[in-house]
Scaffold this motif. Structure first.
Motif, PDB file in Angstrom:
ATOM      1  N   GLY A   1      39.203  38.162  50.719  1.00  9.58           N
ATOM      2  CA  GLY A   1      37.769  37.875  50.650  1.00  9.58           C
ATOM      3  C   GLY A   1      37.006  39.084  50.160  1.00  9.58           C
ATOM      4  O   GLY A   1      37.475  40.217  50.300  1.00  9.58           O
ATOM      5  N   HIS A   2      35.831  38.848  49.593  1.00 10.24           N
ATOM      6  CA  HIS A   2      35.004  39.986  49.169  1.00 10.24           C
ATOM      7  C   HIS A   2      33.964  40.283  50.240  1.00 10.24           C
ATOM      8  O   HIS A   2      33.449  39.358  50.902  1.00 10.24           O
ATOM      9  CB  HIS A   2      34.363  39.739  47.800  1.00 10.24           C
ATOM     10  N   VAL A   3      33.647  41.564  50.383  1.00 11.55           N
ATOM     11  CA  VAL A   3      32.655  41.969  51.388  1.00 11.55           C
ATOM     12  C   VAL A   3      31.316  42.322  50.761  1.00 11.55           C
ATOM     13  O   VAL A   3      30.329  42.516  51.463  1.00 11.55           O
ATOM     14  CB  VAL A   3      33.145  43.158  52.251  1.00 11.55           C
TER      15      VAL A   3
ATOM     16  N   LEU B   1      27.265  33.051  54.161  1.00 12.80           N
ATOM     17  CA  LEU B   1      28.014  31.998  53.480  1.00 12.80           C
ATOM     18  C   LEU B   1      28.946  32.614  52.433  1.00 12.80           C
ATOM     19  O   LEU B   1      30.137  32.333  52.402  1.00 12.80           O
ATOM     20  CB  LEU B   1      27.022  31.007  52.831  1.00 12.80           C
ATOM     21  N   ASP B   2      28.373  33.453  51.592  1.00 14.61           N
ATOM     22  CA  ASP B   2      29.114  34.055  50.456  1.00 14.61           C
ATOM     23  C   ASP B   2      29.302  35.531  50.699  1.00 14.61           C
ATOM     24  O   ASP B   2      28.478  36.328  50.270  1.00 14.61           O
ATOM     25  CB  ASP B   2      28.321  33.790  49.170  1.00 14.61           C
ATOM     26  N   MET B   3      30.441  35.930  51.314  1.00 15.17           N
ATOM     27  CA  MET B   3      31.416  35.075  51.927  1.00 15.17           C
ATOM     28  C   MET B   3      31.964  35.660  53.212  1.00 15.17           C
ATOM     29  O   MET B   3      33.148  35.648  53.475  1.00 15.17           O
ATOM     30  CB  MET B   3      32.552  34.761  50.941  1.00 15.17           C
ATOM     31  N   LYS B   4      31.057  36.198  54.039  1.00 17.64           N
ATOM     32  CA  LYS B   4      31.542  36.846  55.258  1.00 17.64           C
ATOM     33  C   LYS B   4      32.087  35.839  56.273  1.00 17.64           C
ATOM     34  O   LYS B   4      32.962  36.186  57.074  1.00 17.64           O
ATOM     35  CB  LYS B   4      30.436  37.720  55.844  1.00 17.64           C
TER      36      LYS B   4
ATOM     37  N   GLU C   1      32.831  44.539  45.128  1.00 22.08           N
ATOM     38  CA  GLU C   1      32.277  44.307  43.782  1.00 22.08           C
ATOM     39  C   GLU C   1      32.700  42.992  43.119  1.00 22.08           C
ATOM     40  O   GLU C   1      32.734  42.892  41.903  1.00 22.08           O
ATOM     41  CB  GLU C   1      32.649  45.501  42.881  1.00 22.08           C
ATOM     42  N   GLU C   2      32.990  42.004  43.942  1.00 14.12           N
ATOM     43  CA  GLU C   2      33.359  40.694  43.363  1.00 14.12           C
ATOM     44  C   GLU C   2      32.193  40.079  42.626  1.00 14.12           C
ATOM     45  O   GLU C   2      32.372  39.343  41.657  1.00 14.12           O
ATOM     46  CB  GLU C   2      33.836  39.772  44.491  1.00 14.12           C
ATOM     47  N   GLU C   3      30.979  40.369  43.093  1.00 14.10           N
ATOM     48  CA  GLU C   3      29.789  39.698  42.556  1.00 14.10           C
ATOM     49  C   GLU C   3      29.351  40.242  41.197  1.00 14.10           C
ATOM     50  O   GLU C   3      28.399  39.721  40.601  1.00 14.10           O
ATOM     51  CB  GLU C   3      28.622  39.812  43.546  1.00 14.10           C
ATOM     52  N   ALA C   4      29.995  41.310  40.713  1.00 13.28           N
ATOM     53  CA  ALA C   4      29.544  41.890  39.448  1.00 13.28           C
ATOM     54  C   ALA C   4      30.671  42.162  38.458  1.00 13.28           C
ATOM     55  O   ALA C   4      30.454  42.126  37.245  1.00 13.28           O
ATOM     56  CB  ALA C   4      28.784  43.197  39.695  1.00 13.28           C
TER      57      ALA C   4
ATOM     58  N   PRO D   1      38.820  32.326  50.780  1.00 10.65           N
ATOM     59  CA  PRO D   1      37.881  31.394  51.434  1.00 10.65           C
ATOM     60  C   PRO D   1      36.452  31.459  50.893  1.00 10.65           C
ATOM     61  O   PRO D   1      35.491  31.616  51.639  1.00 10.65           O
ATOM     62  CB  PRO D   1      37.955  31.806  52.907  1.00 10.65           C
ATOM     63  N   GLU D   2      36.322  31.344  49.572  1.00  9.07           N
ATOM     64  CA  GLU D   2      34.979  31.251  48.981  1.00  9.07           C
ATOM     65  C   GLU D   2      34.336  29.954  49.474  1.00  9.07           C
ATOM     66  O   GLU D   2      35.009  28.931  49.620  1.00  9.07           O
ATOM     67  CB  GLU D   2      35.063  31.243  47.451  1.00  9.07           C
ATOM     68  N   PRO D   3      33.026  29.966  49.691  1.00 10.64           N
ATOM     69  CA  PRO D   3      32.371  28.885  50.436  1.00 10.64           C
ATOM     70  C   PRO D   3      31.986  27.661  49.600  1.00 10.64           C
ATOM     71  O   PRO D   3      30.819  27.326  49.497  1.00 10.64           O
ATOM     72  CB  PRO D   3      31.123  29.581  50.968  1.00 10.64           C
TER      73      PRO D   3
END
Ligand code: ZN
Length: 435
Positions: free
Chosen positions: A107-109, A140-143, A174-177, A198-200
């Motif tokens: 998962g990404h933090v 939700l995204d994604m903790k 840095e998953e979001e960028a 587990p992406e939401p």
């Protein structure tokens, strides 16, 4: 020897027993304001949690851009990688040999900006629980997915078991960028025979996802400005308007039915083309001579992101050439952030069959399949490391928006499905010393 009785019920009961603790854990990690570049303290917290609470063997991987910049899947980053490693936690093998296939939960933090904060009706970093929902940036995204995958493993341990083959948990940055955290850790050899993320997107495994590209567009009209603050066509904001119109017509073009691959044919507008930021001007009585737009566009699977960027650039240049000034002074384009390919996963992989079984056991319902109109780090495993991967996670709403929330019941179900999947995929042992 592998356990012969089915221990699943015991483990699922253990998820129920740990449920309030899991919510508190989710609240704790959601209170870290871990926007991109600020994931370090949360990663340190998780590293300690893996070591001290779960007795896992932990390694960290610092992203070294020099090392990964020539690899497929690399995206140019603008953030320092100091003090924000990827954390990889491995279930201890003790003296036992690994028996089956290995598994990785990832998962990404990092979370996206909570701005505009004043539009929230709760504190974005407060992780407030209201009824069956938890509110906050990143819950939700994604903790919630991160909490679910960690507590799936914790439930197995507390029920007195351990995985019979190699199992690891990875928390990435840095998953979001860009996705460079995942790339660096995969390049360092932290891989497995299957990966769950587990992406939401609800409790439905993804089998296709889009790619994503970012462009920065610079408009500079300073050469047209006269010393008396006049000049035909010198207003950079007005010129930016033509570029925005070009983006809108591009969005219409790429979402035409004949452009859509079969996986996305049922969606009306799978390709999102948006201006994310625009900066220009700083005083009402000055003519703005610079405008910078940051733009993202999705791309279909099979499309090289470089080609996607070129298509978009060509389109903008073509559509803005009716403006005489822009024809002679075309905008400048800069590549940064996402340079991500789309992906389609073969559904025949045993990963999906086993996930279906776990889903059915926990929910009593059959599991569908979905194409998701976004990009995720799953692409690295599927495209570059030949590893079956899917996203399956909790539900909620307002992802990337004010008042983001997650449905807690779905988090509990996902925790159970991950625990049961882990048992099916890795097999489990009774922990040494357990009766
Ligand atoms: Zn995400």
């Amino acid at each position: 020897m592998t356990e012969t009785i089915n221990p699943s019920q015991k483990v699922l009961a253990s998820v129920d027993k740990l449920w309030e603790e899991e919510i508190e854990f989710l609240q704790t990690i959601a209170r870290f304001p871990s926007t991109i570049e600020y994931e370090g303290s949360l990663q340190l917290y998780l590293k300690n949690f893996f070591q001290n609470e779960l007795q896992m063997d932990v390694e960290t991987v610092d992203v070294d851009e020099k090392e990964i910049s020539s690899l497929p899947g690399y995206s140019p980053s603008e953030w320092s990688y100091a003090g924000r490693p990827v954390v990889v936690a491995k279930a201890p093998r003790n003296s036992r040999e690994s028996e089956g296939s290995s598994l990785l939960f990832q998962g990404h933090v990092d979370v996206v900006s909570p701005e505009p904060k004043h539009k929230w009706s709760v504190d974005p970093w407060g992780a407030q629980r209201i009824g069956d929902r938890l509110y906050g940036r990143g819950v939700l995204d994604m903790k919630s997915g991160v909490a679910a995958m960690i507590y799936a493993y914790k439930a197995i341990r507390e029920a007195g078991y351990e995985p019979a083959s190699d199992f690891s948990i990875k928390t990435v940055i840095e998953e979001e960028a860009t996705g460079n955290g995942t790339l660096a850790a995969a390049n360092a050899g932290h891989l497995a025979d299957a990966v769950l993320i587990p992406e939401p997107f609800g409790q439905c495994p993804s089998t296709a996802q889009l790619g994503s590209i970012w462009l920065r567009i610079h408009i500079d009209t300073s050469s047209n400005l006269q010393s008396d603050q006049t000049g035909v066509g010198a207003n950079a904001i007005e010129k930016a308007q033509s570029v925005i119109e070009a983006l809108q017509s591009y969005r219409e073009y790429v979402n035409r039915d004949e452009q859509k691959p079969p996986e996305f044919a049922h969606m009306e507008e799978p390709i999102d083309v948006e201006v994310g930021t625009m900066h220009s001007g700083d005083f009402a009585s000055n003519i703005p001579v610079e405008a910078t737009l940051e733009v993202r566009s999705a791309v279909y699977p099979g499309k090289d992101p470089a080609e996607g960027k070129q298509d978009l650039i060509d389109w903008i240049l073509d559509k803005t050439k009716d403006d005489e000034w822009l024809r002679e002074h075309p905008p400048a384009f800069e590549s940064f952030g996402f340079h991500a390919e789309g992906m389609v996963m073969p559904e025949e992989d045993p990963l999906f069959a086993k996930l279906d079984e776990a889903h059915e056991l926990v929910t009593g319902k059959q599991c569908g399949r979905q194409a998701i109109p976004v990009t995720t780090d799953a692409r690295y495993y599927g495209l570059y490391y030949d590893t079956p991967v899917t996203c399956y996670g909790p539900s909620g709403a307002k992802m990337h928006e004010p008042d983001e929330w997650v449905d807690l019941e779905s988090v509990k179900n996902v925790t159970k499905v991950y625990a049961d999947f882990l048992i099916r995929w890795c097999g489990i042992y009774k922990k040494e010393g357990e009766s």
